[in-house]
Enzyme design. Sequence first.
Site, PDB file in Angstrom:
ATOM      1  N   LYS A 150      51.819  71.435 158.665  1.00 26.27           N
ATOM      2  CA  LYS A 150      51.277  71.151 159.989  1.00 26.27           C
ATOM      3  C   LYS A 150      52.170  71.781 161.068  1.00 26.27           C
ATOM      4  CE  LYS A 150      53.778  67.365 161.494  1.00 26.27           C
ATOM      5  NZ  LYS A 150      54.349  66.898 162.505  1.00 26.27           N
ATOM      6  N   ASP A 179      51.276  67.719 153.816  1.00 20.78           N
ATOM      7  CA  ASP A 179      51.512  66.601 154.723  1.00 20.78           C
ATOM      8  C   ASP A 179      52.584  65.800 153.996  1.00 20.78           C
ATOM      9  OD1 ASP A 179      51.439  63.896 155.712  1.00 20.78           O
ATOM     10  OD2 ASP A 179      49.672  64.502 156.856  1.00 20.78           O
ATOM     11  N   HIS A 180      53.808  65.833 154.491  1.00 22.12           N
ATOM     12  CA  HIS A 180      54.881  65.308 153.639  1.00 22.12           C
ATOM     13  C   HIS A 180      54.728  63.804 153.375  1.00 22.12           C
ATOM     14  CE1 HIS A 180      56.999  64.131 157.372  1.00 22.12           C
ATOM     15  NE2 HIS A 180      57.729  63.350 156.612  1.00 22.12           N
ATOM     16  N   ASP A 237      51.554  64.750 166.659  1.00 26.17           N
ATOM     17  CA  ASP A 237      52.713  64.905 165.773  1.00 26.17           C
ATOM     18  C   ASP A 237      52.605  64.004 164.540  1.00 26.17           C
ATOM     19  OD1 ASP A 237      55.365  65.889 165.151  1.00 26.17           O
ATOM     20  OD2 ASP A 237      56.154  63.938 165.759  1.00 26.17           O
ATOM     21  N   HIS A 242      49.737  62.358 159.514  1.00 25.70           N
ATOM     22  CA  HIS A 242      50.341  61.383 158.603  1.00 25.70           C
ATOM     23  C   HIS A 242      49.624  60.035 158.617  1.00 25.70           C
ATOM     24  CE1 HIS A 242      53.363  64.391 158.507  1.00 25.70           C
ATOM     25  NE2 HIS A 242      54.067  63.984 159.540  1.00 25.70           N
TER      26      HIS A 242
HETATM   27  C1  BG6 Z   1      57.287  64.849 161.186  1.00 27.30           C
HETATM   28  C2  BG6 Z   1      57.240  64.760 162.688  1.00 27.30           C
HETATM   29  O1  BG6 Z   1      56.084  65.366 160.683  1.00 27.30           O
HETATM   30  O2  BG6 Z   1      57.513  63.560 160.644  1.00 27.30           O
HETATM   31  C3  BG6 Z   1      58.518  64.154 163.219  1.00 27.30           C
HETATM   32  O3  BG6 Z   1      57.054  66.051 163.227  1.00 27.30           O
HETATM   33  C4  BG6 Z   1      58.806  62.837 162.561  1.00 27.30           C
HETATM   34  O4  BG6 Z   1      58.443  63.979 164.622  1.00 27.30           O
HETATM   35  C5  BG6 Z   1      58.725  62.962 161.043  1.00 27.30           C
HETATM   36  O5  BG6 Z   1      60.096  62.427 162.948  1.00 27.30           O
HETATM   37  C6  BG6 Z   1      58.826  61.590 160.403  1.00 27.30           C
HETATM   38  O6  BG6 Z   1      58.943  61.737 159.019  1.00 27.30           O
HETATM   39  P1  BG6 Z   1      59.626  60.617 158.137  1.00 27.30           P
HETATM   40  O7  BG6 Z   1      59.474  61.117 156.742  1.00 27.30           O
HETATM   41  O8  BG6 Z   1      61.050  60.517 158.587  1.00 27.30           O
HETATM   42  O9  BG6 Z   1      58.889  59.337 158.413  1.00 27.30           O
END
Ligand code: BG6
Length: 515
Positions: A150, A179-180, A237, A242
């Site tokens: 993304k 999408d991690h 974001d 997510h």
């Molecule tokens: C990212 C966003 O995709 O996910 C960030 O761009 C955010 O702003 C992050 O901090 C949060 O990921 P996680 O895995 O720490 O919850």
Amino acid sequence: MDATTFVLFGATGDLAKRKIYPALFNLFIDGKLPQAFSVFGLGRRDLNDETFRANVRQALRSFSRRESNDPETVNRFLRAFSYSVLNIDHEADYVKLLQRIEQREAALGAAPNRMFYLSVGPEFFETIADNIKASGLGAANGWKRLVIEKPFGHDLQSARELNESLSKSFEEHEVFRIDHYLGKPMVQKLEILQQANPVLQALWSNRHIANVQISANETVGVEERAGYYDHVGAVRDMFQNHMLQLLMMLAIHLPNNSTSDDVRLRKKKVMEDVVPLTIENVAAQVIRGQYTEGTIQGKPVVGYTSEPGIAASSTNDTFIAAKLEIDNYFWRGVPFYIRTGKRMKEKSTRIVIEFKDPLKQPSLANDESKLPNLLVFEISPNEGITLQLNTRDLHNKDEFKPMNINFHSSEQDVPEAYENLIGDALNGDPTFFAHWDEVELAWKWVQPILDAFADNLVPLYPYEAGSYGPSASDELLAQDGFRWRFDSEPEQPSRPKQQIETKEGAANYAYHAIH
Ligand code: BG6
């Protein structure tokens, strides 16, 4: 596993160092990389193979969850790596790259399967995909895959344009959109927990569930990303991707032995059934917030508009909460509340399922001490599942006492999201990637919010850094008779709606003490 050439655009960038190299290394340690495997790192900087390998070695030292005591293991891993300077706009550079790749594949006797990983800004996606096609890099007699991250567009229109242009060079089944959140171990378990446990299956509908709460709270602020974040806000974001992916993963009902196609089709179905917003009703269902100065874990922090690079007049959203409804047989009548924000009280991503209490008798005095049954999925930073039940208070037999049954994953060193996802992409398994249909439907749902924010039709509520967001987000639930559950500290004087039964407070503290 098929022989693979991993072609990495943006090889000197932050994502590569922090996530991609460590993920590849851990897959290597676990024997999950193909026997014939090569990595072609690409970038603008003029590096030779040796310097590139030294940089990767350094990245592993800094960011890998596991180190290898044996330097020879790292050396063996690094032997797969080489580097080429590439100007993204120059087709000739791609042609040169193709020659190097063909030589290497021939030397290994490996089939020309190529995975193109675009760890670069989305503004380069189209040019790179076009040049992969024009240069013949994508025309070999093996498979090809494109891995991208993304943001997929900025709104519905730009996402469609981007997809259309990528689809000239790659077919949908060749595109792996990361999408991690879909790589997080607990998110990957949601599906199997429901499928393999009749007790959960039986409860998974509006018959028993009163509401669902999905939160992704972050303690960090905008960090060094002002230029990016001030244009996207929490809605683009985190929410469009997510958060809506978490919603889909939770609300799907899957048949036994489901395939990745089943998962995709049913996720799509969930998104299709989410009741659309109109620009007029955004304000009633969506809360927009921006953090002001406050305290995070004992340290004072500045408000959003005082952050470096942010204009004092910025109306960007750093918090969003929304109420959604899914109009289908299973979920009709169950509100889903979703929230995410920066500079919140705690770092936690969790899903809380609140069950109905059909026997609740408000006339009984002690009924007030009875709390709803909750099922809580802790997604990160800790992984766990909690079931909240009621029992008797031994000291005061007229009262109920909540009891939490906790499961916490004690497994140390679980694979990171990127390891899971890159491993899946190498195997060609699309289950935990975002299909275009899902991405498009998510943008479609979010578009009225973008429009309403742009036209300033929704109030921008300030909230103190270190809180759980503006009180309007509590009111969103309170008007339906609910409240956010399982926040770590239930009593917060500035938020009257949070002044709740001390019993649950005690239970929650106990829960967090275990963490
Ligand atoms: C990212 C966003 O995709 O996910 C960030 O761009 C955010 O702003 C992050 O901090 C949060 O990921 P996680 O895995 O720490 O919850």
